[in-house]
Each structure stands twice: as C-alpha cells, then as structure tokens.
Design an enzyme around this catalytic site. Sequence first.
Site, mmCIF file in Angstrom:
data_model
loop_
_atom_site.group_PDB
_atom_site.id
_atom_site.type_symbol
_atom_site.label_atom_id
_atom_site.label_comp_id
_atom_site.label_asym_id
_atom_site.label_seq_id
_atom_site.Cartn_x
_atom_site.Cartn_y
_atom_site.Cartn_z
ATOM 1 C CE LYS A 1 -33.544 54.780 78.907
ATOM 2 N NZ LYS A 1 -34.182 54.450 77.611
ATOM 3 C CG ASP B 1 -31.939 50.009 76.389
ATOM 4 O OD1 ASP B 1 -32.722 49.054 76.278
ATOM 5 O OD2 ASP B 1 -32.236 51.071 76.979
ATOM 6 C CG HIS C 1 -34.940 50.365 84.818
ATOM 7 N ND1 HIS C 1 -33.714 50.913 84.511
ATOM 8 C CD2 HIS C 1 -35.665 50.373 83.676
ATOM 9 C CE1 HIS C 1 -33.693 51.234 83.225
ATOM 10 N NE2 HIS C 1 -34.860 50.924 82.700
ATOM 11 C CB THR D 1 -81.270 71.136 99.847
ATOM 12 O OG1 THR D 1 -82.089 70.158 99.245
ATOM 13 C CG2 THR D 1 -79.831 70.760 99.623
ATOM 14 N N GLY E 1 -72.579 76.806 111.442
ATOM 15 C CA GLY E 1 -72.623 78.155 110.899
ATOM 16 C C GLY E 1 -73.901 78.876 111.274
#
Length: 577
Positions: A108, A113, A220, A495, A564
């Site tokens: 790259k 590099d 970066h 429950t 509910g």
Amino acid sequence: VPKKLVKTVSGCADDAVAGLVACNPGLRLLQGHRVVFRDDLAAIRGRVAVLSGGGSGHEPAHAGYVGKGMLTGVVAGTVFASPSVGSILAAIRAVAQAGAAGILLIVKNYTGDRLNFGMALERARAEGADVRMVVVGDDCAFTAPGKAGRRGICGTVLIHKVAGALAEAGASLDEIEKKVTAAAKVMGTLGLSLSPCSIPGSKPSFQLAEDEMELGLGIHGEAGVRRMKVLPADKAVETMLKHMTDPSSASHLSLTPGSSVVLVVNNLGGLSCLELGIVAGAAVHCLENRGIRIARALVGSFMTALEMAGVSLTLMLVDEELVRLIDAKTTAVAWPNILAGPATTRKEELPAPTEGPRKAQDEAGIGPGTARVQRVLERVCSTLLDIKDKLNDLDRGAGDGDCGHTHAQAAQAIREWMRSRPPPAAPAQLLSALADVLLEQMGGSSGVLYGLFLTAAARSLRGRGDSPAWADAMDAGIEAMQRSLPPGLSPGSQTNSRFSQLDSLFAAAQALRSLRSPGADPLQALAAAVQSAEAAAEATRHMEAGAGRASYIRSSRLEQPDPGAVAVAAVLGAVLQ
C-alpha cells in the site's frame, strides 16, 4: 482512553495473528517473525509467490487473505506501523527457498511500507532473488494529491485477489506484474466515517461532533477532505460516488455509462451489519441509475481501521478476464464465498403465495347476529382505547412501555375492519377473521399470541354453536399458545411468563368449563370467567418474570399487575357488558 479487549497493549498484534493462525488449519507462523504463510508452502514451487503486509489494526487484512489462490504470505507490523525490514526479508527468503518462480510484493502506498518493503526487496535482489514490487494507491479523497501520491486502502484487497488468482493459474512474474499494475490504475476507493478509532492504550485519533461525518479519511484515522452534517445513507453514498468520479479531481475514477465494475462495500470496523446492508443497497441503486453494471458486489469487513464506525466504497473497472480472476477459487478465510453473478436492485421478486381456498362454512343461523357482534366488538375496542395509558404505565415497570399502544392499535384495526365489511356472524368465521386482523395489524408478541389463540379457538368451533363448544374453544386456544411459548412456563405458576395474557385466559377458561354441565347459564359462566381473569391479573403482581424483556431485569419481580393480563380481563369484561 477507550476500553479494548486485549491481553496486553504491547502484545496485541502478536496475539491477534496467533489467534487467526490457531483457528485456521491452512495457516502457519514463521518462527521468530510476525509472518503468516500458507500451510502448504511447498506447493509454491515453480509458481510465483505473492507477498503483502502492513500494519496491524486492519483485520482481516492482511493475514486473512493468505491462502491458495490469493496471498502466499503476509508480514504484519504492530498496530498502524509498517513491518520491519528483517521480517519482510525473512518472508522473501522463505518463499525463495521453497522454490518460488519469482516473488511479487503488493504494498500500500504509505511511506513506511514503501521504505521497508523496498529495502527488503533490494537486499533480496542482492541475494539473487527475482523480486518485484507493485505499489497500490487507490484513494480518491484528494482532488490534488500531494507529493506522496494516493494512499493505498481497501482496493488493495482486490489486487491481492487478482495477483493470487494469476499466480495459482501459473502465470509468470512478468505477466502478473503487468496485469496487476493495469488493474490498480482503474480502481478507486473513498471512505466515510461517523467516528474515530483508537490504538490500544491511546486516545482516539480525532473527534467528530455528534451530528458530523467525515469524508475521505484514511485507514489509520488520517484526516479526510471534508466534514459535513450526517446525511441519510442514500445521500451519503451519492456524495461519495460523486466525489470519487468528479473529473475535476486528479484522483478520480473515470466512470461512464455502460462501464462494468466490481464494487466493494467495506466496513471500516465499527459499523453495524444493518447499516452496511443499507449502504450496499444504496450503492448498487445509485450506480445502476448512472448506467453502471455491477459485475460483482462484495460486502463485509475487508480492510478496517480498528473500531472506526464507517464505510469505504471501492470500484474497479473490469473486463471478463478480471471478473474471472475475482471469481477464481481461494482458500483465504477472509475472502467472501459469494455466488458468481451481477448485483442489481432490479430483481423480480418472487410472487407471494396465494392463500388456499377456505373451506365452505355451513354455519348459517349459528351464533349471534351481525349487529350484536358489531356491538360487542365496539365495546371491546372502546375499552382497550380507554385503558391505553394505564397499560402503558404498567408496562414501563418491566417492559418497553408500549402495551397500551399495541392494544390500542389492535382496537383501531378492528374498527377499520368492521367499517370495511360486516363481521361474520358464525363464531368460527368471526374468530378466524379477527385472528387475521390482529396478526397483520397489532404487531409485537401480543398480536401473535392473540392470533394463535383465536385461530385455534376458531378451528375448535367449526360447525358448532352450543355452550360446551366455547369451553372447548378456550382450551384449544390456550393449548396453542402454550405450544409456542418457552418450555417450563405455564399459567398459574409462580413464574409469570411476561406473556400473561395466558394467565388471565387460563383462569377464565377454568371458569368456562362449567358450560359443559347440562343446563349451565352462559351469562353466569361468563361473569365467573371475568372475575377469575381479573383475580389472575391482580395475582401477576406477585410473580417473577421468566421470559420476555422483563426476565432480563435484575429484579424481575413485577410488583404490579401485568398489563397483558389486565388487558385480557378488560376484554372479557367488555364482552359481558
């Protein structure tokens, strides 16, 4: 400093590479170096070896692209830092000694590099190795690139693939270098970010306001070309593609109607998959509108910038040969296993399945008349709308506060349905029709539960209108609900299922079983059912949530009636009025 899930800051690059190699049998580490090779390195004899690398923090790049048909090996630096000359040279020596017929380095375009790979190349050549280097600069961000040229970013992955496919096919180093260089010249990439990234142990590399996004930043965290207000995904994509292809920019990609491209939609690390899919669809749509054919579309994380929430778009102009090279098989773990074919938003949708013919219902004269049905349903709807705020308040204690809204939505849907057509008088047809309305319009788990109950109850009532049939229908509906709820959750237990419509319905059903006795009074049975449902609803305040959102709260004891269950009791009370 942002939190990171690492063992040590200093060792995170080594640990990441070691983890990748440990989990993939086709990869091996080079002793003493942060270098990853194909496990079958001996198979490179007589073929060109393709090496790449760079800083860590861009995972799955670069080691994720090591495999047959892609890279022979990679050299990894520490986070956002170029690998050392010594490790690069060690990688070159390893493939040379394995009998490679030439070595291509794909680098790259970053100064570090270029310097480190370039130095290793010169030393390897001095040792007699046939090594070449292709530098990739695909960034379309800057309208007037500086002296360093365009940055190398996600398009490099496509160059890895083209080079690896050519090498696997037995192409010579000269041919690979020539074709890869040509491909790199018809490729462009542009990034867009919503957030910065941070190297482990360090603060974020930059800051963006809550309402800002940055165009053209590097992998970066380097500055981009423009900050702007956050745009919708489709507008952001249009902005990116316009910038990438602007003829006035020195780094633009020439794109004309009729061109064929490979599109890469790359997650820069922290974007959700949902957002990535939206961006990908917008990119395909925008390109199609410009008359561009998307020969292939790759969507995923290909070259990231740690946890940066952003995306980059890469376009490579392709002919049939380049498409074949992109399609060629590879064992590289990070290359997507996609079906070869173009991307388009203009696919014909599969036709929706038609509803099967309903069985003829020979139930004329059974059940209440239509006018009575309408009166009862109107009372039910009015009741649900009246208690909307009460249900919402109850739901905020352990749910998401929308139970009242959901039931009010159901009431409005039933009213709309009654305005559009008279409700059927036959019980089975009535309950079946109501099930369809709630399943389509109510939403949430409540709509599904009521739909289950009514569908099963309707099936039990087919061809029947006697009082015991209603007791049977209640039992059938409850059994259908129980089959679809998590195992171990039963009405009346200590429950609370948090789907406590079931608790009130179960209590009412027990009371309605008296209808099976000869001479039972239906109104008395219904009154008893309402009282039982109300008592069951009140009892839910002493239960603990075993399923649903409430079960994830640390203190899942409700301390108030379940909305509910209250809604079911209210509905039954409205029927009795």
